[in-house]
Write an enzyme that holds these catalytic residues in place. Structure first.
Site, short mmCIF file in Angstrom:
data_model
loop_
_atom_site.label_atom_id
_atom_site.label_comp_id
_atom_site.label_asym_id
_atom_site.label_seq_id
_atom_site.Cartn_x
_atom_site.Cartn_y
_atom_site.Cartn_z
CB ILE A 94 -0.91 0.05 1.25
CG1 ILE A 94 -1.44 -1.36 1.61
CG2 ILE A 94 -2.05 1.02 1.06
CD1 ILE A 94 -2.11 -1.42 2.99
CB ILE A 141 4.43 0.78 4.71
CG1 ILE A 141 3.68 0.19 5.92
CG2 ILE A 141 4.12 2.25 4.50
CD1 ILE A 141 2.19 0.12 5.79
CE LYS A 142 4.81 -0.11 -4.68
NZ LYS A 142 3.87 -0.05 -5.78
CG LEU A 143 7.56 4.09 3.15
CD1 LEU A 143 8.36 3.66 4.38
CD2 LEU A 143 6.89 5.44 3.41
#
Ligand code: E4P
Length: 219
Positions: free
Chosen positions: A60, A86-88
């Site tokens: 996400i 968590i897509k950073l």
């Protein structure tokens, strides 16, 4: 090499899941928009529906570009589903948020990676996986798959546990090349998954078996 589906389209994910080969899903704001998912509440609904279909990591992506915003979104995303990544982004703010969130035990997918240096920084910051964008590098005349291979080699050399996730995959040959390069995961559009199943000799073979079977009944 595990296969993830690179889409926010729930119908595609349902179809892919039926093949029994999809181990995770990656989403991003562009994929959400393409699937007609608009706004955070709709994104949350879509992600939760995806997680009900695929029992694996669902990436996400954060929308914020500042550290505080990324951290706030990351902490919210982990309440949505049981296996969020968590897509950073591979930016200074992204690395800072990676360190904070990974220290809190969150799984991170380091996205928009275009260099070995960015991959090294993400690994130090605690990324679970790093996503080199193969197709987008090819688009500007650089060999995206060379980056995948280089990161794999260097991570092996230092026994770095961060997985290499080949992203921005455009066609079935990319999948073969990613596997050859040693990528742990390739995230692929549904159309590429379909391409992977296909071979004309398989179709010809199936048709011939049926033909021969029918003939055998006559004689
Ligand atoms: C995956 O995590 C990426 O968001 C995706 O592969 C990007 O692909 P694109 O370059 O086709 O947009």
């Amino acid at each position: 090499m595990k296969l993830f589906l690179d889409t926010a389209d729930v119908d595609e994910i349902r179809r892919g899941a039926r093949l029994g080969v999809v181990k995770g899903v990656t989403t991003n704001p562009s994929l959400a928009a393409k699937a007609g998912v608009g706004g955070m509440e709709a994104y949350k609904d879509a992600v939760q529906e995806i997680a009900s279909i695929i029992d694996g990591p669902i990436s996400i992506e954060v929308i914020s570009t500042d550290v505080e915003g990324m951290i706030t979104e990351g902490k919210d995303y982990v309440t949505w589903i049981s296996k969020p990544w968590i897509k950073l982004p591979s930016t200074p703010a992204g690395f800072e948020a990676m360190k904070v969130l990974s220290d809190e035990g969150m799984e991170i997918n380091q996205t928009l990676c275009f260099s070995v240096n960015q991959a090294l920084l993400g690994a130090q910051a605690g990324a679970t996986a790093v996503s080199p964008f193969v197709g987008r590098m090819d688009d500007i005349g650089q060999r995206g798959m060379d980056l995948v291979a280089e990161i794999v080699t260097i991570f092996r050399q230092y026994d770095i546990k961060t997985e290499v996730l080949a992203a921005s995959i455009r066609h079935a040959l990319h999948c073969v090349e990613a596997a050859r390069a040693g990528a742990h995961i390739a995230t692929i559009p549904y159309s590429v998954l379909e391409q992977m199943t296909q071979h004309p000799l398989t179709d010809i073979g199936v048709a011939r078996f049926l033909e021969d079977w029918e003939k055998s009944k006559q004689g």
